[in-house]
Design a protein around this motif. Structure first.
Motif, short mmCIF file in Angstrom:
data_model
loop_
_atom_site.label_atom_id
_atom_site.label_comp_id
_atom_site.label_asym_id
_atom_site.label_seq_id
_atom_site.Cartn_x
_atom_site.Cartn_y
_atom_site.Cartn_z
N ASP A 139 -2.42 9.26 -2.27
CA ASP A 139 -1.67 8.20 -1.58
C ASP A 139 -2.71 7.41 -0.77
N LEU B 142 0.85 -1.18 0.00
CA LEU B 142 0.00 0.00 0.00
C LEU B 142 0.89 1.24 0.00
N LYS C 245 3.10 1.19 -10.51
CA LYS C 245 1.91 1.46 -9.71
C LYS C 245 0.78 0.45 -9.97
N GLU C 246 0.59 0.16 -11.25
CA GLU C 246 -0.51 -0.73 -11.62
C GLU C 246 -0.22 -2.16 -11.14
N SER D 299 -5.14 3.23 -10.57
CA SER D 299 -5.25 4.69 -10.70
C SER D 299 -6.09 5.05 -11.91
N ALA E 242 -6.77 10.23 -8.64
CA ALA E 242 -5.97 9.07 -9.06
C ALA E 242 -4.58 9.11 -8.45
N ASN E 243 -4.10 10.32 -8.13
CA ASN E 243 -2.74 10.44 -7.58
C ASN E 243 -2.71 10.42 -6.05
N ALA F 221 -1.03 -2.32 -7.55
CA ALA F 221 -2.49 -2.41 -7.40
C ALA F 221 -2.94 -3.86 -7.60
#
Ligand SMILES: Nc1ncnc2c1ncn2[C@@H]1O[C@H](COP(=O)(O)OP(=O)(O)O)[C@@H](O)[C@H]1O
Ligand SMILES: [Mg+2]
Lengths: 252, 409
Positions: free
Chosen positions: B401, A66, A86-87, B324, B398-399, A90
């Protein structure tokens, strides 16, 4: 859906080496973790204990991808997390780990069913399979009858059980719980502990942050954090080394 | 599928918690859309109407009036009258390469007799080309004058719509016979009513048009009063100069003598009108767009509030594995839905206003209506504004944290 990586050298699901986390709030820099080494094997049940502000939640957020560490290396099933986009992080949160929080973190405007359904939506699961899975999970935590109730119509214990069902939705191999019984009365807390015990026996890797001495004692292994460092790692399952004075500190 | 239904469900939820604000925001978009589309609808209608009125005179024609010389030439003094006849017209037809069509016009007020009634009417004797050049469209059942009429000096007449009304009332005038300057004439066509906002010798609706050859034979007039010529719209200057040159050679006047042959170039009017209407519509468009931009700022504002209020929710969703991109899409879709709903309502209102717009103003401002280009332009403007208004709040969401976002509970 349980992903196991056979290529890992020693079978560790979680392998942390000198993990550091600094929160830069502009004026002051808070060093929440100052070099944590931690290894958790597949199927372990670990209780993480320590005083308020010692860095337990920070550690759990890093384990669950996270958040990302400021320093050190973290391998999840052998894979270096630092190199992931990032993806991809996720996707790990969606498939590999399930989170349970002290304050439940359910969305208040939607029903239990819809809350549990969310990770399945993000995971791109078909409508039919989603329905099947959500019903199965809510039955599993004893809330089959409360499927279409909103969180505000549920008790704390019921809300936390919805949250556990939600954490299990994508059938992750790791369950992370941050003081899951902190907001519950002892009876509801006991139910949750019971549930965790069963999940662990079912083969999941469990990491539970707790102030509850009883729950901590249920875990065969206790890791104690203080000032951003691991100060004790009791792997033999004996609870004698754990003084109740530490475990029973007031909740933050 | 969920990417479209989830935002819809989400939007419904937001609408409930943000009723007043969403209502006002949508109102802003509705108002902006009405402003843009209505202004454009009226602007276009006016442009159309002006074109139509001008076309009453003809399709980009040049009108030439032979007159008095104003410069001495080859020993001849100034003030000499230039007389142009049908022979000269023939010469121009043969020599001028820039001229597409040409028609002479002989004009006089003559006495007309119908039954016991006697009246003076404006009569024009013209070439068959005149009809098309001057937009003389016949009503059903009739026709304009043709080449045979001209060749055989037929006593036939094309009658202006109001004159026909005066003469024949509501009956069918085609085939009726009247006497003009003592000779019997047969009606072959009635002018279809048209808007005409300029003329050089009276409105067409009051005129009687007969073949030029018939006119000359009837009145004994040898020289024409004026002639009209048509050419490529971009080359009327060259065509005019060419005609002036040919006539100057024949009648021995200075080709630079502007007054010997008076010229009215109606295409200049078209060109002026085109640029005027373009500027006018641009102005209306900008005014409307600014209103819409203000509406867009409102939408952006509410989306910022929505994102702020839903920050914990965004954090939770991210913790559960939302990407995101998905968060961005969700907020963007919500903005676009608000914009689309507001825009659709706005366009509907404009269509409604155009539908109930009272009649009687057509002559000045035309018939306002939401044409395809107006609707398309409004829609693309709305889409653009929705995207821009939604993008920044959506990107902010979307950005986020996730850890910090979840703590905002
Ligand atoms: N987002 C943050 N920004 C700044 N400081 C933070 C943030 N999160 C945690 N901290 C600080 O880091 C330290 C560890 O916090 P945390 O991991 O929440 O401790 P615990 O869960 O053991 O109570 C504390 O001093 C806390 O104030
Ligand atoms: Mg904590």
């Amino acid at each position: 859906m349980t992903a196991k990586n056979p290529s890992q050298p020693n079978g560790a699901v979680i392998h942390m080496d000198g993990i550091r986390k600094v929160y830069d709030t502009g004026k002051v820099k808070v060093e929440a973790l100052r070099g944590v080494d931690l290894e958790v094997q597949d199927g372990e049940f670990v209780a993480i204990i320590g005083p308020s502000g010692s860095g337990k939640s920070t550690l759990m957020n890093l384990i669950g991808c996270l958040d990302t560490p400021t320093g050190g290396t973290y391998r999840l099933s052998g894979e270096l997390v630092a190199g992931l986009r990032k993806e991809q992080l996720a996707a790990i949160r969606n498939r590999r780990v399930g989170f349970v929080f002290q304050n439940f973190n359910l969305l208040p405007q939607i029903t239990s069913y819809e809350n549990v359904e969310m990770p399945l939506l993000f995971g791109g699961i078909s409508r039919r399979k989603r329905r099947q899975r959500v019903e199965e999970l809510l039955d599993r935590v004893g809330l089959g009858e409360r499927m279409h109730h909103k969180p505000t119509e549920l008790s704390g214990g019921q809300m936390q059980r919805v949250a556990v069902a939600r954490a299990l939705a994508m059938n992750p191999d790791i369950l992370l719980a941050d003081e899951p019984t902190g907001n519950l009365d002892s009876s509801s807390g006991g139910d949750i502990m019971e549930l965790f015990q069963e999940l662990w026996e079912g083969g999941r890797t469990m990491l539970v942050i707790t102030h509850d001495a009883a729950l901590a004692r249920r875990a065969p292994r206790q890791v104690e954090i203080r000032d951003g460092l691991v100060v004790r790692d009791n792997t033999n399952g004996s609870t004698d080394l754990m003084s109740d004075s530490i475990v029973d500190r007031p909740i933050d | 599928m969920s990417w479209i239904f989830n935002p819809l469900r989400q939007l419904g939820r937001d609408l409930r918690t943000q009723k007043m604000r969403t209502f006002l925001t949508t109102l802003g978009i509705v108002w902006g859309t009405v402003a843009v589309s209505l202004l454009m609808a009226f602007g276009q209608a006016m442009h159309h109407q002006m074109l139509k009125n001008t076309a009453g005179l003809g399709n980009a024609i040049v009108i030439a009036f032979p007159s008095l010389t104003s410069m001495p030439f080859e020993g001849l003094g100034k003030g000499r009258r230039i007389r142009v006849n049908e022979e000269d017209m023939e010469l121009v037809r043969q020599r001028a390469r820039e001229v597409g069509a040409i028609s002479s016009e002989y004009a006089d007020s003559l006495q007309l007799k119908l039954g016991t009634r006697t009246m003076a009417v404006d009569v024009s004797g013209v070439s068959p080309e005149f009809g098309e050049m001057r937009n003389m469209i016949p009503q059903m059942g009739g026709r304009f004058l043709n080449a045979l009429d001209e060749k055989n000096k037929r006593r036939v007449a094309f009658v202006g719509d109001e004159l026909a009304e005066t003469l024949f009332g509501s009956g069918d005038p085609i085939g009726q016979v009247f006497r003009l300057h003592g000779s019997p004439f047969t009606v072959v066509g009635i002018l279809q009513a048209k808007e005409q906002d300029s003329s050089y010798s009276g409105r067409d609706k009051d005129k009687l048009i007969i073949p030029g050859s018939t006119f000359r034979a009837l009145t004994g007039q040898k020289y024409l009063d004026l002639f009209i010529l048509a050419s490529n719209v971009q080359r009327t200057k060259e065509a005019t100069a060419e005609v002036r040159g040919i006539l100057a050679g024949k009648h021995r006047f200075d080709p630079d003598d502007e007054e010997a042959l008076g010229i009215w170039d109606t295409t200049e009017m078209f060109q002026f009108m085109d640029s005027f209407m373009f500027a006018f519509n641009l102005f209306l468009g900008i005014v409307g767009s600014l209103t819409l931009v203000v509406g867009g700022i409102g939408v952006s504002n509410i989306m910022n509030v929505v994102v702020e209020e839903r920050t914990p929710e965004v954090g939770i969703k991210m913790a559960l594995g939302a990407k995101s991109r998905g968060i961005l899409g969700q907020f963007l879709a919500e903005t676009l839905i608000i914009t689309a709903v507001g825009g659709a309502l706005g366009l509907l209102i404009t269509v409604g206003i155009c539908a109930v717009w009272p009649t009687g103003t057509e002559e000045y401002i035309g018939v306002p209506r939401v044409s395809a280009p107006v609707a398309a332009l409004t829609a693309s403007l709305l889409g653009l504004i929705g995207l821009v208004a939604g993008f920044f709040p959506a990107r902010a969401a979307a950005n986020l944290d996730p850890v910090v976002a979840m703590k905002m509970n």
